[in-house]
Design an enzyme around this catalytic site. Structure first.
Site, mmCIF file in Angstrom:
data_model
loop_
_atom_site.group_PDB
_atom_site.id
_atom_site.type_symbol
_atom_site.label_atom_id
_atom_site.label_comp_id
_atom_site.label_asym_id
_atom_site.label_seq_id
_atom_site.Cartn_x
_atom_site.Cartn_y
_atom_site.Cartn_z
ATOM 1 N N GLU A 94 -9.765 -10.453 -7.423
ATOM 2 C CA GLU A 94 -8.775 -9.410 -7.129
ATOM 3 C C GLU A 94 -7.574 -9.526 -8.073
ATOM 4 O O GLU A 94 -7.013 -8.516 -8.496
ATOM 5 C CB GLU A 94 -8.336 -9.511 -5.670
ATOM 6 C CG GLU A 94 -9.508 -9.274 -4.722
ATOM 7 C CD GLU A 94 -9.072 -9.052 -3.287
ATOM 8 O OE1 GLU A 94 -7.893 -9.294 -2.958
ATOM 9 O OE2 GLU A 94 -9.937 -8.620 -2.486
ATOM 10 N N TYR A 140 -12.297 -1.757 -3.734
ATOM 11 C CA TYR A 140 -12.775 -1.957 -2.359
ATOM 12 C C TYR A 140 -14.302 -1.919 -2.259
ATOM 13 O O TYR A 140 -14.838 -1.646 -1.187
ATOM 14 C CB TYR A 140 -12.162 -0.909 -1.434
ATOM 15 C CG TYR A 140 -10.787 -1.265 -0.911
ATOM 16 C CD1 TYR A 140 -10.547 -2.482 -0.263
ATOM 17 C CD2 TYR A 140 -9.720 -0.372 -1.024
ATOM 18 C CE1 TYR A 140 -9.294 -2.798 0.249
ATOM 19 C CE2 TYR A 140 -8.464 -0.684 -0.513
ATOM 20 C CZ TYR A 140 -8.263 -1.906 0.124
ATOM 21 O OH TYR A 140 -7.027 -2.219 0.633
ATOM 22 N N ARG A 176 2.396 -6.837 9.049
ATOM 23 C CA ARG A 176 1.665 -5.709 9.644
ATOM 24 C C ARG A 176 2.170 -5.401 11.046
ATOM 25 O O ARG A 176 2.231 -4.234 11.450
ATOM 26 C CB ARG A 176 0.166 -6.006 9.649
ATOM 27 C CG ARG A 176 -0.462 -5.808 8.263
ATOM 28 C CD ARG A 176 -1.866 -6.344 8.225
ATOM 29 N NE ARG A 176 -2.599 -5.899 7.037
ATOM 30 C CZ ARG A 176 -3.775 -6.401 6.687
ATOM 31 N NH1 ARG A 176 -4.346 -7.357 7.401
ATOM 32 N NH2 ARG A 176 -4.400 -5.949 5.608
ATOM 33 N N LYS A 191 0.820 -1.212 0.000
ATOM 34 C CA LYS A 191 0.000 0.000 0.000
ATOM 35 C C LYS A 191 0.859 1.270 0.000
ATOM 36 O O LYS A 191 2.059 1.216 0.274
ATOM 37 C CB LYS A 191 -0.928 -0.030 1.222
ATOM 38 C CG LYS A 191 -2.003 -1.137 1.169
ATOM 39 C CD LYS A 191 -2.893 -1.089 2.416
ATOM 40 C CE LYS A 191 -4.008 -2.123 2.378
ATOM 41 N NZ LYS A 191 -4.858 -2.082 3.592
ATOM 42 N N ASN A 205 -1.943 -0.050 7.275
ATOM 43 C CA ASN A 205 -1.439 -1.374 7.671
ATOM 44 C C ASN A 205 -0.589 -2.027 6.581
ATOM 45 O O ASN A 205 -0.485 -3.237 6.500
ATOM 46 C CB ASN A 205 -2.586 -2.265 8.134
ATOM 47 C CG ASN A 205 -3.641 -2.463 7.068
ATOM 48 O OD1 ASN A 205 -3.474 -2.020 5.937
ATOM 49 N ND2 ASN A 205 -4.724 -3.142 7.416
ATOM 50 N N THR A 220 -5.605 -7.438 10.685
ATOM 51 C CA THR A 220 -5.840 -6.113 10.107
ATOM 52 C C THR A 220 -5.219 -5.004 10.957
ATOM 53 O O THR A 220 -4.583 -4.087 10.428
ATOM 54 C CB THR A 220 -7.359 -5.874 9.976
ATOM 55 O OG1 THR A 220 -7.938 -6.969 9.273
ATOM 56 C CG2 THR A 220 -7.641 -4.571 9.238
ATOM 57 N N HIS A 236 -2.220 -5.259 1.585
ATOM 58 C CA HIS A 236 -3.486 -5.964 1.405
ATOM 59 C C HIS A 236 -3.150 -7.386 0.992
ATOM 60 O O HIS A 236 -2.234 -7.598 0.188
ATOM 61 C CB HIS A 236 -4.322 -5.302 0.301
ATOM 62 C CG HIS A 236 -5.506 -6.126 -0.122
ATOM 63 N ND1 HIS A 236 -6.714 -6.051 0.521
ATOM 64 C CD2 HIS A 236 -5.647 -7.064 -1.108
ATOM 65 C CE1 HIS A 236 -7.564 -6.895 -0.044
ATOM 66 N NE2 HIS A 236 -6.939 -7.529 -1.038
HETATM 67 P P1 DAT Z 1 -8.107 -6.800 5.758
HETATM 68 O O1 DAT Z 1 -7.289 -5.805 4.978
HETATM 69 O O2 DAT Z 1 -7.310 -7.401 6.868
HETATM 70 O O3 DAT Z 1 -8.752 -7.823 4.877
HETATM 71 P P2 DAT Z 1 -10.741 -5.613 6.021
HETATM 72 O O4 DAT Z 1 -11.092 -6.342 4.772
HETATM 73 O O5 DAT Z 1 -11.633 -5.779 7.202
HETATM 74 O O6 DAT Z 1 -9.253 -5.993 6.495
HETATM 75 O O7 DAT Z 1 -10.657 -4.066 5.725
HETATM 76 C C1 DAT Z 1 -10.000 -3.610 4.556
HETATM 77 C C2 DAT Z 1 -9.102 -2.456 4.899
HETATM 78 O O8 DAT Z 1 -9.906 -1.379 5.386
HETATM 79 C C3 DAT Z 1 -8.094 -2.729 6.019
HETATM 80 O O9 DAT Z 1 -6.904 -3.318 5.551
HETATM 81 C C4 DAT Z 1 -7.866 -1.366 6.569
HETATM 82 C C5 DAT Z 1 -9.197 -0.677 6.407
HETATM 83 N N1 DAT Z 1 -9.985 -0.755 7.651
HETATM 84 C C6 DAT Z 1 -10.652 -1.832 8.130
HETATM 85 N N2 DAT Z 1 -11.258 -1.553 9.288
HETATM 86 C C7 DAT Z 1 -10.969 -0.246 9.547
HETATM 87 C C8 DAT Z 1 -11.293 0.661 10.592
HETATM 88 N N3 DAT Z 1 -12.046 0.292 11.630
HETATM 89 N N4 DAT Z 1 -10.779 1.920 10.512
HETATM 90 C C9 DAT Z 1 -10.021 2.319 9.468
HETATM 91 N N5 DAT Z 1 -9.676 1.509 8.449
HETATM 92 C C10 DAT Z 1 -10.147 0.251 8.493
HETATM 93 MG MG MG Z 2 -10.257 -7.764 3.546
#
Ligand code: DAT
Ligand code: MG
Length: 139
Positions: free
Chosen positions: A126, A49, A102, A9, A112, A91, A115
């Protein structure tokens, strides 16, 4: 072999962590079968997304993923999607296991650094989002 998608990222690219992250991924046993650097616009970021559309962090997430260059890599390994999630960690970097990408390099739940396709959220979609068949290489 199975395939999955890794995105380095914008926060990680800006911190010059491309090499560190790829070293960890390759060290864990993945083969890089396709890779490129690109800079998404907001429309592309929003589309990638779209599974998160409507969540309170969606607008922030779209701004963030389009805030600078990213590196996308298609990785091959046995059980690649689940295996990569293990290398990447949870995450929230504060909750990610020690020595995961991470945990080592992330700064917040949003920033973080990487992805990794979720095994149950269609990794192939994806991969297809970023790569044509001719951009993936068997070697
Ligand atoms: P992951 O990337 O572990 O699959 P996710 O699919 O739940 O996690 O969310 C996608 C991305 O969105 C994640 O990498 C970072 C962001 N994100 C998730 N929850 C968040 C939150 N509570 N506040 C800010 N960003 C968040
Ligand atoms: Mg995800």
């Amino acid at each position: 072999m199975d395939k999955t998608l890794l995105i380095i990222k914008p926060d990680a690219v800006k911190k010059n962590l491309i090499g560190e992250i790829l070293k960890r991924v390759v060290g864990a046993g993945f083969k890089i079968i396709g890779m490129k650097m690109l800079w998404l616009n907001k429309e592309q970021g929003g589309k990638f997304y779209e599974i998160h559309r409507g969540k309170d962090f969606y607008d922030w997430l779209v701004d963030f993923i389009s805030s600078g260059p990213i590196v996308v890599a298609c990785l091959s390994a046995a059980d690649a999607p689940a295996k990569l999630r293990g290398v990447v960690g949870a995450t929230d970097p504060k909750k990610a296991a020690p020595d995961t990408i991470r945990n080592l390099y992330g700064t917040s739940v949003g920033e973080n650094v990487v992805h990794a396709s979720a095994p149950d959220e269609n990794p192939q979609r994806e991969i297809d989002f970023f790569f044509e068949a001719a951009e993936l290489h068997n070697y």
